[in-house]
Design a protein around this motif. Sequence first.
Motif, short mmCIF file in Angstrom:
data_model
loop_
_atom_site.label_atom_id
_atom_site.label_comp_id
_atom_site.label_asym_id
_atom_site.label_seq_id
_atom_site.Cartn_x
_atom_site.Cartn_y
_atom_site.Cartn_z
N LEU A 59 0.85 -1.18 0.00
CA LEU A 59 0.00 0.00 0.00
C LEU A 59 0.89 1.24 0.00
O LEU A 59 1.86 1.31 0.76
N THR A 60 0.54 2.19 -0.86
CA THR A 60 1.33 3.42 -0.91
C THR A 60 0.45 4.60 -1.29
O THR A 60 -0.77 4.45 -1.45
N PHE A 61 1.07 5.78 -1.44
CA PHE A 61 0.33 7.02 -1.60
C PHE A 61 0.90 7.82 -2.77
O PHE A 61 2.08 7.74 -3.08
N GLY A 62 0.04 8.64 -3.40
CA GLY A 62 0.53 9.47 -4.48
C GLY A 62 -0.54 10.32 -5.12
O GLY A 62 -1.74 10.16 -4.85
N GLY A 63 -0.09 11.21 -6.01
CA GLY A 63 -1.00 12.09 -6.73
C GLY A 63 -1.38 11.54 -8.09
O GLY A 63 -1.04 10.40 -8.44
N ALA A 64 -2.03 12.38 -8.87
CA ALA A 64 -2.62 11.95 -10.14
C ALA A 64 -1.60 11.45 -11.16
O ALA A 64 -1.90 10.57 -11.96
N PHE A 65 -0.40 12.02 -11.15
CA PHE A 65 0.60 11.65 -12.15
C PHE A 65 1.87 11.10 -11.51
O PHE A 65 2.96 11.21 -12.06
N SER A 66 1.71 10.47 -10.35
CA SER A 66 2.85 10.01 -9.55
C SER A 66 3.66 8.91 -10.24
O SER A 66 3.14 7.84 -10.57
N ASN A 67 4.96 9.18 -10.42
CA ASN A 67 5.87 8.14 -10.91
C ASN A 67 5.90 6.95 -9.94
O ASN A 67 6.00 5.80 -10.36
N HIS A 68 5.83 7.27 -8.67
CA HIS A 68 5.90 6.24 -7.63
C HIS A 68 4.69 5.30 -7.71
O HIS A 68 4.85 4.07 -7.60
N ILE A 69 3.50 5.84 -7.90
CA ILE A 69 2.30 5.01 -8.02
C ILE A 69 2.44 4.05 -9.21
O ILE A 69 2.17 2.85 -9.10
N ALA A 70 2.87 4.58 -10.34
CA ALA A 70 3.04 3.75 -11.54
C ALA A 70 4.08 2.66 -11.30
O ALA A 70 3.89 1.50 -11.70
N MET A 141 3.39 -1.07 4.07
CA MET A 141 3.23 0.32 3.66
C MET A 141 4.54 0.90 3.15
O MET A 141 5.59 0.78 3.78
N ILE A 142 4.45 1.55 2.00
CA ILE A 142 5.57 2.29 1.42
C ILE A 142 5.17 3.76 1.40
O ILE A 142 4.10 4.09 0.90
N PRO A 143 5.99 4.66 1.93
CA PRO A 143 5.59 6.08 2.01
C PRO A 143 5.41 6.72 0.64
O PRO A 143 5.88 6.20 -0.38
N GLU A 144 4.76 7.86 0.63
CA GLU A 144 4.63 8.65 -0.60
C GLU A 144 6.02 8.96 -1.15
O GLU A 144 6.92 9.36 -0.42
N GLY A 145 6.21 8.72 -2.43
CA GLY A 145 7.52 8.96 -3.04
C GLY A 145 8.51 7.86 -2.78
O GLY A 145 9.59 7.82 -3.37
#
Length: 303
Positions: A59-70, A141-145
């Motif tokens: 589980l992680t966090f990010g915005g609409a165009f997050s490289n991290h999410i992808a 959990m992996i932090p945002e970014g």
Amino acid sequence: MKFEFENTENQQVNLPKNKGVELFIKREDKLHAFVSGNKYRKLKYNLLQAEKASYKTLLTFGGAFSNHIAAVASAGSIIGFNTIGVIRGDELQNKIKNNPTLNFAKENGMQFKFVSRETYRNKTSETFLKSLEDEFGEFYMIPEGGTNTLAVKGCEEILTEADEEFDYICCAVGTGGTISGLINCSKPSQQVLGFPALKGDFLKEDISKFATQTNWKLITDYHFGGYAKINEELVAFINRFKADLNVPLDPVYTGKMLFGIMDLIEKDFFPKGSKILAIHTGGLQGIQGMNAVLKKKNLPIIV
């Protein structure tokens, strides 16, 4: 953990000889098609830890165009983890198909939880994390970014013995994890320069939590107005850089960093005889989303 990735190379940039410096780009963007650059480095030991502890879900966090999410979605699909993305902006819930990053993550099996920006600001609170556990069950959990101690450990592997010849190591800065790893694995004689992609001086404190040396500084003049802010000058630079060198740059991080480096070279910031290594941290998946924004504003796009 099986994860195939390509070796990186240091590609030289042709500069005017009268400047008396040499610039190379470490092509970390070539590590992997979808989990590229610093995202692979940050995820490596987190994924190993999650696997070792027998977690099934990330589980992680990010915005609409997050490289991290992808990257998390892609890595989870490759290795066999379920993935959950807590996304900033509940208005995005019905716009997944129109968003290349979220659509890619969904195609790679990521499940989303969209939350308001107010809720997102409290994403690390015990109450919110407990509600996520109640909803989704146990997760790693992996932090945002992606920045944590294990991420920094992965980024400490970016530099090799061959890179000891460089006087300056440059990288874009988002959450501070990548530059912290570079600082820790650099030689005391090397200067590590960070180019923040966003406004604010708070990054110094974040980096200091992880950095074990003091041979670094932040160059704060090239954020172009803040995170994900861009103008025609930067777009033109990115397009020219790709045309001249066949090196694609993303508009949020590496484009701003290389713009800054080239400007500093022009202003004779680096002493003659200096060898400079710029770290290409990937992030190219974000170009498609940024181009959609540029088109709406009737501005030139990144080619």
